[in-house]
Design a protein around this motif. Structure first.
Motif, mmCIF file in Angstrom:
data_model
loop_
_atom_site.group_PDB
_atom_site.id
_atom_site.type_symbol
_atom_site.label_atom_id
_atom_site.label_comp_id
_atom_site.label_asym_id
_atom_site.label_seq_id
_atom_site.Cartn_x
_atom_site.Cartn_y
_atom_site.Cartn_z
ATOM 1 N N SER A 1 0.825 -1.207 0.000
ATOM 2 C CA SER A 1 0.000 0.000 0.000
ATOM 3 C C SER A 1 0.865 1.264 0.000
ATOM 4 N N MET A 2 1.888 1.282 0.844
ATOM 5 C CA MET A 2 2.773 2.437 0.904
ATOM 6 C C MET A 2 3.524 2.604 -0.414
ATOM 7 N N ASN B 1 1.061 3.963 -3.051
ATOM 8 C CA ASN B 1 0.698 5.366 -2.787
ATOM 9 C C ASN B 1 1.840 6.327 -3.095
ATOM 10 N N GLU C 1 3.829 6.121 -5.648
ATOM 11 C CA GLU C 1 4.001 6.308 -7.103
ATOM 12 C C GLU C 1 3.134 7.360 -7.678
#
Length: 50
Positions: free
Chosen positions: A44-45, A48, A50
């Motif tokens: 997820s990190m 996010n 990109e």
């Protein structure tokens, strides 16, 4: 989606004789959930950012 680690149920199982370690032990399911959650957060990190 697979079931999440249920602390209360696992504690009851431990008190009733379920093993702590080993393939079907309580720690196995806890470690599995911890690793999956960490990987989901990492993905997820990364997405996010990109």
């Amino acid at each position: 989606m697979e079931k999440k680690f249920n602390f209360e149920k696992e504690l009851e199982d431990l008190l009733s004789g379920k093993k702590l370690t080993g393939k079907d032990g309580i720690l196995s399911s806890l470690i599995k959930e911890l690793v999956e959650t960490a990987l989901e957060a990492e993905i997820s990190m990364h997405l996010n950012a990109e």
